[in-house]
Enzyme design. Structure first.
Site, PDB file in Angstrom:
ATOM      1  N   ASP A   1      79.194  43.167 -12.360  1.00  0.00           N
ATOM      2  CA  ASP A   1      79.670  42.242 -11.340  1.00  0.00           C
ATOM      3  C   ASP A   1      81.125  42.570 -11.048  1.00  0.00           C
ATOM      4  O   ASP A   1      81.949  42.640 -11.973  1.00  0.00           O
ATOM      5  CB  ASP A   1      79.545  40.790 -11.817  1.00  0.00           C
ATOM      6  CG  ASP A   1      78.099  40.313 -11.847  1.00  0.00           C
ATOM      7  OD1 ASP A   1      77.213  41.092 -11.462  1.00  0.00           O
ATOM      8  OD2 ASP A   1      77.870  39.160 -12.269  1.00  0.00           O
TER       9      ASP A   1
ATOM     10  N   ASP B   1      68.498  33.483  -5.039  1.00  0.00           N
ATOM     11  CA  ASP B   1      69.266  32.799  -6.074  1.00  0.00           C
ATOM     12  C   ASP B   1      68.961  31.312  -5.980  1.00  0.00           C
ATOM     13  O   ASP B   1      69.104  30.710  -4.902  1.00  0.00           O
ATOM     14  CB  ASP B   1      70.762  33.047  -5.878  1.00  0.00           C
ATOM     15  CG  ASP B   1      71.086  34.538  -5.790  1.00  0.00           C
ATOM     16  OD1 ASP B   1      70.446  35.311  -6.525  1.00  0.00           O
ATOM     17  OD2 ASP B   1      71.963  34.905  -4.993  1.00  0.00           O
TER      18      ASP B   1
END
Length: 243
Positions: free
Chosen positions: A8, A129
């Site tokens: 990330d 998500d």
């Protein structure tokens, strides 16, 4: 079955968040390219990368770091975060990405996803998500009224290579993947599903190697790898033997 290590990116660095909170950040490596090479040297065969700043900004922000990662490794790389146009998709695939992950735009403009699948067969994944079973967008900053399976079903038969399903409430806090919700999604659609969010220990590796999990494409691991909670050699060997 693939175990994807996750990188990330925030402000050019390799980080992990807790439940998607940009203020709850831990920096694990100042050099994402170095981290990517470490993962490849450990035996991983596919890399998952998210441009966190890009997800909030709606455009690529950590482009230099992503390009450095692509150049540093030979394994395929998938990228999500801020990719919202055909032009963005084309540019990233031209730079060597194996596939791009479309999240917010999959909610806002499903037709663009379908167009992209026709233009770039096998290279378009959809990121779904979820927070409380509802789809979140804009870097998880907003929660829609859209149900996870309802969104996934919109992309049946259009050529989506995979769905990356993340349970936000478990992401980065090492409580274990929401296998129930992941399997429910995988059984509802024919598109391969990748589990994400909360992979915590070898117990999750054992679970993903069970026969009923064969319907999945794999799972993503972030913090558990950085914290050393996963025996990488043992995990990859176990996955290979059961796949």
């Amino acid at each position: 079955m693939i175990l994807f290590p996750a990188i990330d990116l925030k402000d050019g660095k390799c980080v992990r968040l807790q439940k998607g909170d940009m203020d709850a950040v831990t920096v694990f490596n100042d050099s994402p390219a170095d981290q990517a090479k470490q993962f490849e040297d450990q035996g991983f065969e596919y890399l998952h990368v998210v441009d966190l700043n890009g997800a909030f900004a709606g455009e690529s922000v950590n482009g230099d770091a992503v390009e450095a990662i692509i150049k540093a490794v030979n394994m395929p790389v998938q990228l999500g975060g801020g990719i919202r146009t055909i032009k963005h998709i084309q540019a990233w695939l031209d730079r060597g990405l194996a596939r791009v992950i479309l999240g917010t735009i999959a909610v806002r403009d499903p037709e663009l996803v379908k167009q992209a699948c026709k233009m770039f067969p096998g290279q378009i994944a959809v990121g779904i998500d979820a927070r409380g079973g509802k789809v979140a967008v804009e870097g998880w900053a907003q929660t829609s009224e859209l149900d996870v399976i309802e969104l996934a079903e919109k992309f049946e038969g259009v050529g989506v290579a995979a769905i990356i399903f993340t349970d936000i409430d478990r992401d980065g806090i090492l409580t274990g993947i929401n296998w129930h919700a992941t399997l429910e999604l995988a059984q509802a659609v024919s598109i391969p599903v990748v589990a994400s969010g909360g992979l915590a220990s070898m117990d999750d590796i054992n679970t993903m190697c069970k026969p009923e999990m064969a319907v999945l494409e794999g799972a993503i691991s972030g913090r558990a790898l950085y914290d050393g909670r996963i025996d990488v050699e043992k995990a990859l060997k176990q996955i290979k033997e059961t796949s």
